[in-house]
Design a protein around this motif. Structure first.
Motif, PDB file in Angstrom:
ATOM      1  N   LYS A  33      -4.205   4.298   6.356  1.00  0.00           N
ATOM      2  CA  LYS A  33      -3.772   4.803   5.080  1.00  0.00           C
ATOM      3  C   LYS A  33      -4.610   6.156   4.758  1.00  0.00           C
ATOM      4  N   ALA A  34      -5.874   5.938   4.964  1.00  0.00           N
ATOM      5  CA  ALA A  34      -6.962   7.066   4.860  1.00  0.00           C
ATOM      6  C   ALA A  34      -6.315   8.481   5.456  1.00  0.00           C
ATOM      7  N   LYS A  83       0.904  -1.161  -0.026  1.00  0.00           N
ATOM      8  CA  LYS A  83      -0.049   0.165   0.007  1.00  0.00           C
ATOM      9  C   LYS A  83       0.870   1.406  -0.017  1.00  0.00           C
ATOM     10  N   ASP A  94      -6.370   0.166   7.051  1.00  0.00           N
ATOM     11  CA  ASP A  94      -7.132   1.131   5.933  1.00  0.00           C
ATOM     12  C   ASP A  94      -7.468   2.288   6.597  1.00  0.00           C
TER      13      ASP A  94
END
Length: 194
Positions: free
Chosen positions: A147-148, A121, A144
């Motif tokens: 990452k956001a 990622k 997740d």
């Protein structure tokens, strides 16, 4: 004082009381101590090493004594048990050790898989300890979410660096500059450069 290994050593060549108020009378001058020779420094280093070795040895012996005491207590406990109780106790011990090992293996596998996911990622590997969860699903959700937030912060940083005033091109010269230049040119043509 400075720290050498685990032991505090006085600084060499520094008068410890010289900086405190009232330690020397007004007429006295500070005297520097003579620098230490290489042999004296080597002797002090060896003494510090020996002190550190002695401390480490004492700590190791204490841990060994605690382990020996625990083993003796375990042996005494086993001696009081019947054959069936011993077998059950040993089975419980093996199961507990097996469970501990399985948990350690699962943790290593989760860490390795998390590292691969972070690399895929495009996230830094340094955040592995932050995003790792109790299982794969929890870790994936944390990655997740991270990452956001990471992408949002990067985008905000990029936008902040791109902000500024629009550069002025040749066609966008201010009207005041044009008028001033025209007046200076007209004046120069009429009366010279005076």
């Amino acid at each position: 004082m400075f720290r050498f290994g685990r032991q505090w050593m006085p600084r060499m060549g520094v008068d410890e009381g010289a900086g405190s108020a009232g330690s020397a009378s007004a007429g006295e001058e500070k005297t520097e101590s003579a620098p230490l020779s290489e042999e004296e420094i080597a002797r002090q280093i060896e003494a510090a090493k020996e002190a550190a070795r002695a401390e480490a040895k004492a700590e190791y012996e204490q841990q060994l004594a605690e382990k020996l005491e625990q083993t003796k207590t375990e042996a005494a406990k086993l001696a009081k048990m019947t054959a069936d109780e011993k077998a059950a106790y040993e089975r419980e011990q093996r199961e507990a050790e097996l469970t501990r090992r399985e948990a350690a293996i699962a943790e290593r596998e989760l860490r390795a898989e998390t590292g691969k996911i972070l690399a895929d990622k495009g996230l830094p590997a340094g955040v592995l300890d932050i995003v790792i969860g109790k299982d794969a699903a929890d870790t994936a959700a944390r990655i997740d979410a991270f990452k956001a937030a990471y992408d949002k912060a990067v985008q905000a940083g990029v936008e902040a660096r791109l902000q500024g005033k629009t550069p002025v091109t040749g066609n966008q010269v201010a009207q005041a500059d044009t008028d001033a230049a025209r007046d200076a040119f007209t004046k120069a043509l009429q009366g010279g450069f005076n």
